[in-house]
Motif scaffolding. Structure first.
Motif, PDB file in Angstrom:
ATOM      1  N   GLY A 307       0.816  -1.216   0.000  1.00 18.51           N
ATOM      2  CA  GLY A 307       0.000   0.000   0.000  1.00 18.51           C
ATOM      3  C   GLY A 307       0.843   1.256   0.000  1.00 18.51           C
ATOM      4  O   GLY A 307       0.627   2.177  -0.805  1.00 18.51           O
ATOM      5  N   SER A 308       1.835   1.300   0.872  1.00 21.05           N
ATOM      6  CA  SER A 308       2.701   2.485   0.964  1.00 21.05           C
ATOM      7  C   SER A 308       3.540   2.650  -0.293  1.00 21.05           C
ATOM      8  O   SER A 308       3.743   3.767  -0.783  1.00 21.05           O
ATOM      9  N   ILE A 309       4.051   1.549  -0.812  1.00 21.07           N
ATOM     10  CA  ILE A 309       4.910   1.628  -1.992  1.00 21.07           C
ATOM     11  C   ILE A 309       4.108   2.031  -3.223  1.00 21.07           C
ATOM     12  O   ILE A 309       4.562   2.840  -4.048  1.00 21.07           O
ATOM     13  N   GLN A 310       2.904   1.505  -3.372  1.00 21.15           N
ATOM     14  CA  GLN A 310       2.078   1.835  -4.538  1.00 21.15           C
ATOM     15  C   GLN A 310       1.657   3.299  -4.544  1.00 21.15           C
ATOM     16  O   GLN A 310       1.374   3.859  -5.603  1.00 21.15           O
ATOM     17  N   SER A 311       1.618   3.911  -3.367  1.00 20.52           N
ATOM     18  CA  SER A 311       1.233   5.329  -3.310  1.00 20.52           C
ATOM     19  C   SER A 311       2.310   6.221  -3.934  1.00 20.52           C
ATOM     20  O   SER A 311       2.031   7.369  -4.276  1.00 20.52           O
ATOM     21  N   ILE A 312       3.510   5.695  -4.067  1.00 17.12           N
ATOM     22  CA  ILE A 312       4.591   6.423  -4.753  1.00 17.12           C
ATOM     23  C   ILE A 312       4.865   5.659  -6.044  1.00 17.12           C
ATOM     24  O   ILE A 312       5.701   4.751  -6.097  1.00 17.12           O
ATOM     25  N   LEU A 313       4.159   6.003  -7.094  1.00 17.84           N
ATOM     26  CA  LEU A 313       4.166   5.200  -8.325  1.00 17.84           C
ATOM     27  C   LEU A 313       5.556   4.999  -8.916  1.00 17.84           C
ATOM     28  O   LEU A 313       5.900   3.861  -9.285  1.00 17.84           O
ATOM     29  N   PRO A 314       6.400   6.035  -9.039  1.00 19.80           N
ATOM     30  CA  PRO A 314       7.741   5.783  -9.600  1.00 19.80           C
ATOM     31  C   PRO A 314       8.534   4.764  -8.791  1.00 19.80           C
ATOM     32  O   PRO A 314       9.264   3.941  -9.360  1.00 19.80           O
ATOM     33  N   LEU A 315       8.417   4.808  -7.449  1.00 21.46           N
ATOM     34  CA  LEU A 315       9.123   3.856  -6.603  1.00 21.46           C
ATOM     35  C   LEU A 315       8.634   2.436  -6.856  1.00 21.46           C
ATOM     36  O   LEU A 315       9.439   1.496  -6.950  1.00 21.46           O
ATOM     37  N   PHE A 316       7.315   2.284  -6.982  1.00 24.47           N
ATOM     38  CA  PHE A 316       6.755   0.956  -7.236  1.00 24.47           C
ATOM     39  C   PHE A 316       7.236   0.405  -8.578  1.00 24.47           C
ATOM     40  O   PHE A 316       7.610  -0.767  -8.688  1.00 24.47           O
ATOM     41  N   ILE A 317       7.251   1.249  -9.604  1.00 21.53           N
ATOM     42  CA  ILE A 317       7.678   0.804 -10.935  1.00 21.53           C
ATOM     43  C   ILE A 317       9.132   0.339 -10.902  1.00 21.53           C
ATOM     44  O   ILE A 317       9.492  -0.706 -11.451  1.00 21.53           O
ATOM     45  N   ILE A 318       9.988   1.100 -10.224  1.00 24.40           N
ATOM     46  CA  ILE A 318      11.415   0.744 -10.145  1.00 24.40           C
ATOM     47  C   ILE A 318      11.602  -0.563  -9.384  1.00 24.40           C
ATOM     48  O   ILE A 318      12.324  -1.466  -9.826  1.00 24.40           O
ATOM     49  N   LEU A 319      10.953  -0.677  -8.224  1.00 22.98           N
ATOM     50  CA  LEU A 319      11.115  -1.885  -7.402  1.00 22.98           C
ATOM     51  C   LEU A 319      10.544  -3.118  -8.108  1.00 22.98           C
ATOM     52  O   LEU A 319      11.116  -4.209  -8.026  1.00 22.98           O
ATOM     53  N   TYR A 320       9.417  -2.934  -8.790  1.00 26.94           N
ATOM     54  CA  TYR A 320       8.830  -4.067  -9.504  1.00 26.94           C
ATOM     55  C   TYR A 320       9.720  -4.506 -10.657  1.00 26.94           C
ATOM     56  O   TYR A 320       9.876  -5.703 -10.939  1.00 26.94           O
ATOM     57  N   GLY A 321      10.338  -3.526 -11.334  1.00 25.21           N
ATOM     58  CA  GLY A 321      11.273  -3.867 -12.400  1.00 25.21           C
ATOM     59  C   GLY A 321      12.481  -4.632 -11.875  1.00 25.21           C
ATOM     60  O   GLY A 321      12.931  -5.606 -12.482  1.00 25.21           O
ATOM     61  N   ILE A 322      12.995  -4.211 -10.718  1.00 25.30           N
ATOM     62  CA  ILE A 322      14.116  -4.927 -10.092  1.00 25.30           C
ATOM     63  C   ILE A 322      13.680  -6.333  -9.683  1.00 25.30           C
ATOM     64  O   ILE A 322      14.439  -7.295  -9.828  1.00 25.30           O
ATOM     65  N   PHE A 323      12.454  -6.456  -9.178  1.00 26.39           N
ATOM     66  CA  PHE A 323      11.912  -7.760  -8.767  1.00 26.39           C
ATOM     67  C   PHE A 323      11.911  -8.738  -9.942  1.00 26.39           C
ATOM     68  O   PHE A 323      12.361  -9.887  -9.816  1.00 26.39           O
ATOM     69  N   LEU A 324      11.428  -8.287 -11.086  1.00 24.42           N
ATOM     70  CA  LEU A 324      11.408  -9.144 -12.274  1.00 24.42           C
ATOM     71  C   LEU A 324      12.825  -9.459 -12.752  1.00 24.42           C
ATOM     72  O   LEU A 324      13.116 -10.595 -13.162  1.00 24.42           O
ATOM     73  N   THR A 325      13.699  -8.464 -12.697  1.00 24.66           N
ATOM     74  CA  THR A 325      15.083  -8.667 -13.134  1.00 24.66           C
ATOM     75  C   THR A 325      15.780  -9.727 -12.298  1.00 24.66           C
ATOM     76  O   THR A 325      16.499 -10.586 -12.824  1.00 24.66           O
ATOM     77  N   LEU A 326      15.566  -9.697 -10.981  1.00 19.49           N
ATOM     78  CA  LEU A 326      16.208 -10.673 -10.099  1.00 19.49           C
ATOM     79  C   LEU A 326      15.748 -12.097 -10.400  1.00 19.49           C
ATOM     80  O   LEU A 326      16.520 -13.052 -10.278  1.00 19.49           O
ATOM     81  N   GLY A 327      14.490 -12.234 -10.789  1.00 16.09           N
ATOM     82  CA  GLY A 327      14.009 -13.560 -11.160  1.00 16.09           C
ATOM     83  C   GLY A 327      14.731 -14.117 -12.369  1.00 16.09           C
ATOM     84  O   GLY A 327      14.970 -15.323 -12.468  1.00 16.09           O
ATOM     85  N   GLU A 328      15.111 -13.229 -13.285  1.00 22.44           N
ATOM     86  CA  GLU A 328      15.846 -13.673 -14.473  1.00 22.44           C
ATOM     87  C   GLU A 328      17.339 -13.800 -14.220  1.00 22.44           C
ATOM     88  O   GLU A 328      18.016 -14.607 -14.856  1.00 22.44           O
ATOM     89  N   VAL A 329      17.867 -12.999 -13.306  1.00 26.93           N
ATOM     90  CA  VAL A 329      19.277 -13.142 -12.932  1.00 26.93           C
ATOM     91  C   VAL A 329      19.530 -14.534 -12.370  1.00 26.93           C
ATOM     92  O   VAL A 329      20.551 -15.162 -12.645  1.00 26.93           O
ATOM     93  N   GLY A 330      18.575 -15.031 -11.563  1.00 25.15           N
ATOM     94  CA  GLY A 330      18.739 -16.347 -10.953  1.00 25.15           C
ATOM     95  C   GLY A 330      18.257 -17.474 -11.843  1.00 25.15           C
ATOM     96  O   GLY A 330      18.990 -17.961 -12.711  1.00 25.15           O
ATOM     97  N   PRO A 331      17.006 -17.916 -11.688  1.00 26.15           N
ATOM     98  CA  PRO A 331      16.522 -19.066 -12.465  1.00 26.15           C
ATOM     99  C   PRO A 331      16.419 -18.801 -13.952  1.00 26.15           C
ATOM    100  O   PRO A 331      16.660 -19.685 -14.769  1.00 26.15           O
ATOM    101  N   GLY A 332      16.078 -17.564 -14.339  1.00 22.44           N
ATOM    102  CA  GLY A 332      15.926 -17.276 -15.761  1.00 22.44           C
ATOM    103  C   GLY A 332      17.181 -17.532 -16.554  1.00 22.44           C
ATOM    104  O   GLY A 332      17.144 -18.059 -17.659  1.00 22.44           O
ATOM    105  N   ALA A 333      18.336 -17.152 -15.976  1.00 17.97           N
ATOM    106  CA  ALA A 333      19.594 -17.286 -16.698  1.00 17.97           C
ATOM    107  C   ALA A 333      20.202 -18.666 -16.589  1.00 17.97           C
ATOM    108  O   ALA A 333      20.966 -19.084 -17.462  1.00 17.97           O
ATOM    109  N   THR A 334      19.892 -19.389 -15.529  1.00 13.08           N
ATOM    110  CA  THR A 334      20.656 -20.603 -15.227  1.00 13.08           C
ATOM    111  C   THR A 334      19.889 -21.902 -15.399  1.00 13.08           C
ATOM    112  O   THR A 334      20.512 -22.964 -15.497  1.00 13.08           O
ATOM    113  N   ILE A 335      18.573 -21.862 -15.460  1.00 11.40           N
ATOM    114  CA  ILE A 335      17.817 -23.108 -15.371  1.00 11.40           C
ATOM    115  C   ILE A 335      18.043 -24.000 -16.585  1.00 11.40           C
ATOM    116  O   ILE A 335      18.241 -25.215 -16.457  1.00 11.40           O
TER     117      ILE A 335
END
Length: 454
Positions: A307-335
């Protein structure tokens, strides 16, 4: 060096010394590029039908949701069948033979899909469903065939094998991403070419499907010209009875972990390139565990304070982008990479097919499970609770992935011959007769993909 003027134009791709073919970086690169193109083609053919659903809705307004589901599921079911069946075939008949055979299946399935017709709409769509299933069988074979083939090709050159992690990030992730992107662009561009005239939508959907023929047809001849890899010639199981119980006893850990990892991999993102570079530097297991762990931590933060993070839209977009990137850094790249490297050459295709099929089924089930979760919270706080639940559940799976990656995934030598010899010794100790190798397969006469005249 055995060469002609034509071969010199190719760049002296290979040499023969004492009866042994040595493959250059160009030869390996070509095989890798063809594997990437094949997987990208599968991404296009897998996504195209969903992007055509709006056109079908305009042309066939009476079409039931059940038939829409059959259209979507036919390709997935076909892929699972292809993954399981052609993994075995690629080990028994060879990478090239199975690649050629399954490319023909894919071409036939796509052609039938584009030409689907019957006396009425229902009959036409049933033909389309069956044709999509046939195409799915052909597409599903790319995971065990291209994965095994590209792994063995990169093992031909020590300089290339050291960068196999980055190479596989390009093959398994970036090429598939481009396939999905073009799967969305092609129908849109065709609609614009026909000036958004609904009278031509019938041509648009058929032509969109038919354009999926270009990649498999374009690489068919090139695949025919490819030489058999050194690893397959030395360790193929064409004449060996495959002992399945020892396979599960020795390789249950990578089979379990990689199967779960494949089902986790639902999104594609360029973060895989970062993971590919990392896996070549710090190792596959550490990269996978690190990506999972960091994604889990960030996911719990996002879910807990959404709730708090979504109230600051640019912050949410950046964090969500990092979240997706980390998923690919780990299993996405190596599986895909660790799946390919974990098994010996003689059973690599079957194990990759089993893992890919398990992961494909898991991804489909996961999508079906998350939809009711979102729906059950849909009327609470404008859907906020549903999004929060998805973040927290997904992060829980990521945390489990980090633990299993660290404790279950083995450290692997980047030279395939090491595991091949270990597997043969494992079978000898248990009384199995070893008859590995393939001296029967002949490379085609004329200029082969390794650049040597046969």
């Amino acid at each position: 060096m055995v060469s002609t003027s034509n071969e010199k134009d190719i760049g002296e791709i290979a040499s023969i010394s004492e009866g042994k073919t040595t493959y250059s970086k160009l030869s390996v690169t070509l095989i890798v590029v063809f594997s990437g193109l094949a997987i990208g083609s599968d991404g296009f053919n897998a996504s195209i039908i969903g992007n055509l659903s709006l056109i079908f809705g305009v042309l066939y307004p009476d079409l039931s949701t059940t038939m829409y589901s059959r259209l979507s599921n036919a390709f997935i079911i076909g892929m699972i069948v292809g993954m399981l069946g052609f993994g075995y075939i690629s080990d028994r008949l060879g990478r090239k033979s199975s690649a050629l055979f399954t490319t023909l299946i894919l071409v036939v399935g796509i052609a039938l899909s584009a030409a689907s017709s019957e006396k009425d709409e229902l009959g036409m769509f049933w033909m389309l469903v069956i044709s999509r299933g046939i195409a799915g069988v052909g597409a599903g074979r790319e995971y065990p065939v291209s994965g095994a083939g590209a792994t063995e090709a990169t093992d031909e050159d020590s300089g290339v094998s050291k960068n196999r992690g980055f190479i596989f990030a390009l093959i398994g992730d970036l090429s598939a991403t481009f396939g999905f992107v073009f799967g969305g662009l092609v129908p849109l561009l065709l609609i614009l070419c026909f000036h958004e005239n609904g009278k031509h939508y019938n041509i648009v959907w058929r032509l969109s499907l038919a354009l999926g023929l270009i990649p498999p047809i374009s690489i068919f001849w090139l695949r025919y010209k490819m030489a058999v890899s050194t690893a397959y010639r030395k360790s193929a199981a064409k004449n060996q009875r495959i002992p399945y119980w020892p396979i599960f006893r020795r390789y249950w850990r990578p089979l379990l972990e990689h199967g779960l990892g494949h089902s986790h991999k639902l999104l594609l993102h360029p973060g895989a390139l970062i993971g590919g570079l990392l896996s070549d530097r710090i190792g596959r297991r550490r990269t996978m565990a690190l990506g999972f762990l960091l994604q889990a931590i960030l996911g719990f933060i996002l879910g807990g304070a959404l709730g708090s993070i979504q109230s600051i839209l640019p912050l949410f977009i950046i964090l969500y982008g990092i979240f997706l990137t980390l998923g690919e850094v780990g299993p996405g790249a190596t599986i895909v990479l660790t799946s390919s490297e974990s098994f010996p050459t003689s059973i690599r295709g079957q194990c990759l097919g089993l893992i890919a099929a398990f992961g494909k089924a898991g991804a489909a089930i996961g999508t079906a499970v998350f939809a009711p979760i979102l729906a059950s919270f849909g009327n609470l706080d404008g859907g906020y609770k549903g999004n929060q639940a998805v973040f927290l559940i997904g992060s829980g799976f990521a945390a489990a992935g980090a633990i299993t990656s660290w404790f279950i995934v083995p450290d692997i030598s980047n030279r395939l011959g090491s595991e091949d010899e270990a597997w043969k010794e494992y079978l000898r100790e248990r009384g199995y007769e070893i008859q590995c190798g393939d001296e029967e397969s002949k490379d085609p006469e004329g200029l082969r993909m390794d650049g040597v005249r046969s």
